[in-house]
Design an enzyme around this catalytic site. Structure first.
Site, PDB file in Angstrom:
ATOM      1  N   LEU A 133       0.837  -1.257  -0.054  1.00 38.42           N
ATOM      2  CA  LEU A 133       0.112  -0.258  -0.143  1.00 38.42           C
ATOM      3  C   LEU A 133       1.103   1.144   0.139  1.00 38.42           C
ATOM      4  O   LEU A 133       1.742   1.371   0.991  1.00 38.42           O
ATOM      5  CB  LEU A 133      -0.875  -0.053   1.191  1.00 38.42           C
ATOM      6  CG  LEU A 133      -2.276   0.623   1.354  1.00 38.42           C
ATOM      7  CD1 LEU A 133      -3.177  -0.088   0.325  1.00 38.42           C
ATOM      8  CD2 LEU A 133      -2.813   0.422   2.704  1.00 38.42           C
ATOM      9  N   HIS A 134       0.826   2.111  -0.921  1.00 40.33           N
ATOM     10  CA  HIS A 134       1.637   3.330  -0.939  1.00 40.33           C
ATOM     11  C   HIS A 134       0.998   4.320  -1.809  1.00 40.33           C
ATOM     12  O   HIS A 134       1.624   5.433  -1.759  1.00 40.33           O
ATOM     13  CB  HIS A 134       3.043   3.085  -1.201  1.00 40.33           C
ATOM     14  CG  HIS A 134       3.030   2.517  -2.867  1.00 40.33           C
ATOM     15  ND1 HIS A 134       3.165   1.365  -3.203  1.00 40.33           N
ATOM     16  CD2 HIS A 134       3.770   3.386  -3.898  1.00 40.33           C
ATOM     17  CE1 HIS A 134       3.345   1.342  -4.740  1.00 40.33           C
ATOM     18  NE2 HIS A 134       3.766   2.734  -4.981  1.00 40.33           N
ATOM     19  N   ARG A 135      -0.034   4.005  -2.511  1.00 40.70           N
ATOM     20  CA  ARG A 135      -0.463   5.202  -3.347  1.00 40.70           C
ATOM     21  C   ARG A 135      -1.051   6.457  -2.672  1.00 40.70           C
ATOM     22  O   ARG A 135      -1.717   6.261  -1.431  1.00 40.70           O
ATOM     23  CB  ARG A 135      -1.794   4.965  -4.224  1.00 40.70           C
ATOM     24  CG  ARG A 135      -1.163   3.821  -5.386  1.00 40.70           C
ATOM     25  CD  ARG A 135      -1.129   4.486  -6.859  1.00 40.70           C
ATOM     26  NE  ARG A 135       0.332   4.611  -7.249  1.00 40.70           N
ATOM     27  CZ  ARG A 135       1.133   3.820  -7.627  1.00 40.70           C
ATOM     28  NH1 ARG A 135       0.700   2.482  -7.469  1.00 40.70           N
ATOM     29  NH2 ARG A 135       2.434   3.951  -7.835  1.00 40.70           N
TER      30      ARG A 135
END
Ligand code: UDP
Length: 364
Positions: A206-208
């Site tokens: 998860l990094h957006r």
């Protein structure tokens, strides 16, 4: 002898550049390749691990630009790259994917009238709130040679009026790295080291910004993931950006370690094994949607759009956006064994770099 500069900056660039560098180095009669690392990825040690694992040569030039706002980072890369290109004019600059280094290098090369090639051209999410979408559009508009991974890319570029003679369907170069390293990855001890068994866990990345920058969105997501994690444990190699947000928003304390296990980001080889042995993958990454498609591991993508529609059309990817009911239903379906049988897309065969080099040899 043609001087060809490959520009990389962040994690998803390395597995795309390594096969091309390797294929270029096999033709010393034709090419003199250099690797330029902008240092957009702020953890140099982590990026060094990728170079080692991908057996890519050390960068010839390291710019060390570090992190910053979108504009700061792009500007710093441009300033430093301009000096490099003016000093030692390459015949061609090659850029990869959609990070800030990609667009920055494209603009600098184009303004110096240096030929530009884009590997992974034509992908579109049609969502300009993603910084990557802007990087893709600008880079493709400026490129002389556009190497496309999937058929949607061909259609998008045609619609945008890019002349057909610049566009080449060469397949997915990231899969070249995967094919080359899968056997090695199968021997990684990461799954056992984490106390897990094959098919008994979910891998999460998860990094957006759309998922991690808003405290309410991130909190809700963690709550939903906790519901899934109670059914099957989730392992979460946590991107530094996301780790910072979790701390900033005070959300770490709502995460139960037995349900969602946060670990450091993994090296390429360990992460390949983690994906390959998982029951399914939850992600907002671009590359992970493609790797799971190749591995035929179900992937639930926590985004409203994907610039890689082939992974949903023929692959094992499900796009759930922010529809949390759909997210839980899809996870339950997979746990119940209702798994869509994916197929590997055309030309995702481990030979993309060879095809690109053949075209470079003809066109440069
Ligand atoms: N990846 C990795 N370690 C991790 C998470 C991902 O090596 O802990 C790899 C993954 O296998 C893929 C690439 O990083 O090859 C995807 O990069 P990322 O998700 O950062 O970027 P995106 O593809 O979304 O641009």
């Amino acid at each position: 002898m043609k001087k060809i500069d490959l520009v990389v900056g962040a994690r998803p660039n390395f597995m795309k550049a390594a096969p091309l560098m390797d294929a270029l180095q096999r033709r010393p009669d034709l090419f003199e390749p250099r690797l330029i690392h902008t240092g957009q990825h702020y953890d140099y040690d982590l990026s060094r691990l990728f170079f080692e694992q991908l057996k890519m040569k050390e960068p010839d030039i390291y710019l060390g630009v570090g992190s910053g706002t979108q504009a700061e980072q792009t500007a710093r890369i441009m300033i430093e790259l301009e000096k490099v290109f003016v000093d030692s004019r390459p015949d061609m600059v090659v850029v990869f994917g959609d990070v800030n280094s990609t667009m920055a290098a494209a603009i600098v090369a184009a303004k110096l009238w240096i030929k530009l090639a884009h590997v992974e051209a034509g992908l579109r999410s049609f969502d300009n709130t993603m910084p990557e979408e802007i990087n893709r559009i600008v880079t493709d508009r400026l490129s002389d040679l556009l190497f496309v991974t999937e058929k949607s890319g061909l259609e998008n570029l045609k619609k945008e009026g890019i002349p057909e003679e610049r566009i080449f369907f060469t397949g997915n170069i990231m899969i070249d790295s995967l094919v080359k390293n899968l056997e090695i990855a199968r021997r990684s001890p990461i799954v056992e080291n984490l106390g897990l068994v094959r098919g008994g866990f979910v891998a999460l990345t998860l990094h957006r910004p759309s998922n991690v920058d808003n405290p309410a969105v991130l909190k809700k997501l963690i709550e939903i993931l906790t519901i899934i994690g109670r059914k099957i444990p989730i392992v979460f190699p946590c991107h530094p950006r996301t780790r910072n947000r979790l701390e900033e928003f005070g959300l770490k304390r709502i995460i139960d370690d037995r349900v969602i296990k946060i670990i450091e980001p993994l090296g390429y080889i360990d992460f390949l094994r983690l994906q390959a042995e998982s029951k399914f993958v939850l992600t907002d990454s671009g590359g992970v949607q493609e790797e799971t498609t190749f591995l035929k591991i179900p992937c639930i993508t926590l985004r409203r759009t994907t610039e890689r529609p082939i992974t949903c059309e023929v692959g094992s990817n499900f796009l759930v956006g922010d529809d949390y009911d759909l997210l839980i239903r899809t996870a339950d379906d997979i746990l119940d064994g209702k798994i869509k049988q994916g197929r590997i897309p055309d030309l995702w065969d481990g030979r993309t770099a060879e095809r690109i080099v053949e075209i470079l040899a003809r066109k440069m």
